[in-house]
Design a protein around this motif. Structure first.
Motif, PDB file in Angstrom:
ATOM      1  N   GLU A  63       0.820  -1.201   0.000  1.00 49.88           N
ATOM      2  CA  GLU A  63       0.000   0.000   0.000  1.00 49.88           C
ATOM      3  C   GLU A  63       0.849   1.244   0.000  1.00 49.88           C
ATOM      4  O   GLU A  63       2.016   1.217   0.368  1.00 49.88           O
ATOM      5  CB  GLU A  63      -1.001  -0.010   1.163  1.00 49.88           C
ATOM      6  N   LYS A  71      -4.633   5.531   2.759  1.00 51.85           N
ATOM      7  CA  LYS A  71      -3.805   4.436   2.244  1.00 51.85           C
ATOM      8  C   LYS A  71      -4.567   3.660   1.175  1.00 51.85           C
ATOM      9  O   LYS A  71      -5.690   3.227   1.395  1.00 51.85           O
ATOM     10  CB  LYS A  71      -3.433   3.500   3.392  1.00 51.85           C
ATOM     11  N   ILE A  72      -3.930   3.481   0.027  1.00 55.83           N
ATOM     12  CA  ILE A  72      -4.548   2.720  -1.061  1.00 55.83           C
ATOM     13  C   ILE A  72      -3.755   1.433  -1.238  1.00 55.83           C
ATOM     14  O   ILE A  72      -2.526   1.472  -1.338  1.00 55.83           O
ATOM     15  CB  ILE A  72      -4.501   3.509  -2.397  1.00 55.83           C
ATOM     16  N   ARG A  73      -4.461   0.322  -1.279  1.00 53.67           N
ATOM     17  CA  ARG A  73      -3.787  -0.954  -1.549  1.00 53.67           C
ATOM     18  C   ARG A  73      -3.723  -1.164  -3.051  1.00 53.67           C
ATOM     19  O   ARG A  73      -4.741  -1.093  -3.726  1.00 53.67           O
ATOM     20  CB  ARG A  73      -4.548  -2.094  -0.876  1.00 53.67           C
ATOM     21  N   ILE A  74      -2.518  -1.405  -3.541  1.00 57.24           N
ATOM     22  CA  ILE A  74      -2.346  -1.448  -4.994  1.00 57.24           C
ATOM     23  C   ILE A  74      -2.018  -2.824  -5.533  1.00 57.24           C
ATOM     24  O   ILE A  74      -2.136  -3.078  -6.721  1.00 57.24           O
ATOM     25  CB  ILE A  74      -1.262  -0.451  -5.462  1.00 57.24           C
ATOM     26  N   GLN A  75      -1.617  -3.717  -4.643  1.00 53.47           N
ATOM     27  CA  GLN A  75      -1.223  -5.042  -5.132  1.00 53.47           C
ATOM     28  C   GLN A  75      -1.127  -5.995  -3.961  1.00 53.47           C
ATOM     29  O   GLN A  75      -0.905  -5.558  -2.826  1.00 53.47           O
ATOM     30  CB  GLN A  75       0.149  -4.920  -5.787  1.00 53.47           C
ATOM     31  N   THR A  76      -1.339  -7.274  -4.233  1.00 52.94           N
ATOM     32  CA  THR A  76      -1.066  -8.268  -3.190  1.00 52.94           C
ATOM     33  C   THR A  76      -0.076  -9.282  -3.758  1.00 52.94           C
ATOM     34  O   THR A  76      -0.019  -9.511  -4.965  1.00 52.94           O
ATOM     35  CB  THR A  76      -2.344  -9.004  -2.741  1.00 52.94           C
TER      36      THR A  76
END
Ligand SMILES: Cc1cc2nc3c(=O)[nH]c(=O)nc-3n(C[C@H](O)[C@H](O)[C@H](O)COP(=O)(O)OP(=O)(O)OC[C@H]3O[C@@H](n4cnc5c(N)ncnc54)[C@H](O)[C@@H]3O)c2cc1C
Ligand code: FES
Lengths: 159, 286
Positions: A63, A71-76
């Motif tokens: 994030e 907070k932005i989650r962009i990938q896992t």
């Protein structure tokens, strides 16, 4: 005994598929088994990047802080994936935060230790670099596709 | 049995007639997507459809749009359509309320070839509203669970708020030998699921390529990336089926609006085996 187990674990990780026994032994000297409970941070944006992780189980979210939007989650990343390549590239700082969103089991590789081994043994260094280049290439491709906003319906791109 | 006979339309000629049907319920799935549950009335006695078929829904005074049937084909008397509001007709449909009457023509087209998947693993990949025409496939396969091996559903949406059929996705994931993986393009800190495009989910499943049939539905760009990934993982092209949901008018093969070479998407499709329509994937809509 502990080292033997770790070697077996490393051998099973897709990132290291086909790695020679000699290089595996170099790598294992810098490796340790780690676990993170759900919610635990692994990486802090801006801090020195001195590790990377080979994920065995669980899920880690990357994030970033987008001031007003929080907070932005962009990938896992998950089992079979690699987390982190900033340890390899100057100025060796993380560009994002990472935290466990499901209990994580991974092998942590010490970046400083590995960088030294890459310097000492250029064959090993080349092996590491080419494996990381493949990871970066796939990640770049995935990011590019993500930017296309794939699920938007538009004429000629129905549903 | 050929693909064509396996999933031939249930009643193609009947579809030319417009039937008035009553809206039983409107369910808002997301901010811009809703499901209309329809009471078929007298039509219910004769109306049969195959998973993957679509109806033309008519809003009186506005026009009609092709919409896939998203309900269980074994249910009689009612139907569901899940609709993404994008323009005139779909916005008109978004206004209808319980008890309102709309027009329906259908069912049209060829459905998903469920028979082709018997005894095999099934890998279903859906993007956005592309899950709607695949929901009847899930119902059909779960009803006949022993006829299929593993069922893998990979679903991608823009954000957690855009995920369709959340409750059902969770229920399906609890079924034996069913894997449901959902990913979004971006999430907030409450989202603990996968983030990344739908193709990244292939890393987390084991695909037995020689014993797997793939069904793909979503915007064409998403389908292109998905079939590339399936190919990379060894799935043969003739084991991959796509739904090509392009512009339609008559929906019965008269007007030529959806004709690309020998194929009429409305009556030969919208579901095709990949080798039959690969050449269309790089061609813009007419
Ligand atoms: C076989 C088939 C099955 C389909 N199944 C479904 C379904 O289950 N659910 C569903 O929601 N849709 C489905 N569609 C798509 C649906 O038919 C169209 O979205 C609909 O016809 C749009 O009509 P409209 O009058 O609302 O938009 P229009 O008034 O025709 O268009 C208005 C504006 O929206 C744009 N536009 C048109 N279509 C789309 C689109 N699809 N996405 C984004 N922008 C668009 C136009 O360019 C224009 O700018 C299906 C299409 C086909 C061919
Ligand atoms: S929509 Fe008229 S021929 Fe297909």
């Amino acid at each position: 005994m502990q080292t033997e187990n770790l070697t077996d674990i490393l051998r099973q990780h897709p990132f290291l598929a086909g790695l020679s026994e000699d290089h595996m032994q170099v790598l294992v000297g810098c490796a340790s088994n780690v676990r993170f409970a759900e919610g635990a941070p692994l990486i802090h944006e801006g801090e020195i990047a001195n590790k990377f992780y080979l994920v065995r189980a669980g899920r880690i979210a990357l994030e970033t802080d987008v001031n007003a939007r929080g907070k932005i989650r962009i990938q896992t990343v998950g089992p079979g994936d690699v987390l982190g390549w900033s340890w390899l590239i100057s100025p060796f700082r993380w560009h994002f935060n990472a935290l466990a969103v499901a209990d994580v089991r991974a092998v942590a590789l010490d970046g400083e230790c590995l960088r030294k081994k890459c310097e000492d043994d250029h064959d090993f260094g080349y092996e590491m670099l080419s494996r990381f280049s493949r990871v970066m290439e796939r990640r770049l491709e995935a990011t590019r596709v993500q930017l296309l906003d794939l699920y938007t319906t538009s004429p000629g791109a129905r549903v | 049995m050929t693909h064509e006979t396996m999933n031939a339309p249930a009643a193609p000629r009947e579809g030319v007639r417009l039937h008035p049907v009553t809206v039983k319920k409107v369910i808002w799935e997301t901010d811009d997507t809703f499901t209309l549950q329809i009471d078929l009335g007298a039509l219910g006695n004769t109306f049969n459809f195959l998973p993957g078929q679509f109806n033309m829904l008519y809003v009186f005074g506005l026009g009609e749009a092709a919409i896939s049937i998203s309900s269980d084909a074994s249910q009689t008397g009612t139907l569901a359509h899940t609709i993404h509001r994008v323009g005139t007709v779909t916005s008109g449909l978004a206004q209808v309320k319980r008890g309102d009457v709309i027009g329906l023509r259908g069912p049209f087209g060829a459905g998903w070839p469920i028979t082709a998947a018997r005894g095999k693993d099934v890998c279903i990949v859906a993007g956005g509203i592309g899950l709607a025409p695949l929901r009847p496939v899930m119902y059909a396969m779960l009803r006949e669970r022993t006829a299929f091996e593993r069922i893998i559903l990979l679903y991608g949406a823009r954000s957690p708020l855009d995920i369709l059929y959340r409750v059902e996705l969770e229920e399906w994931a609890k079924e034996h030998n069913v894997e449901v993986l959902v990913t979004v393009d971006r999430g907030d800190s409450s989202w603990k699921g996968y983030i990344g495009v739908v193709t990244t989910l292939f890393s987390y499943i084991k695909l037995d390529a020689r014993a797997t049939v793939g069904y793909v539905c979503g915007p064409e760009t998403m389908m292109k990336y998905t079939i590339d990934e399936m190919g990379r993982r060894g799935l043969a092209e003739d084991q991959i089926y796509l739904s090509m949901e392009r512009n339609m008018k008559c929906a019965v093969g008269f007007c030529g609006h959806c004709q690309y070479g020998p194929e009429f998407i409305c009556k030969d499709g919208p579901v095709f085996a990949l080798p039959r329509i690969r050449h269309l994937l790089d061609r813009k809509e007419l």
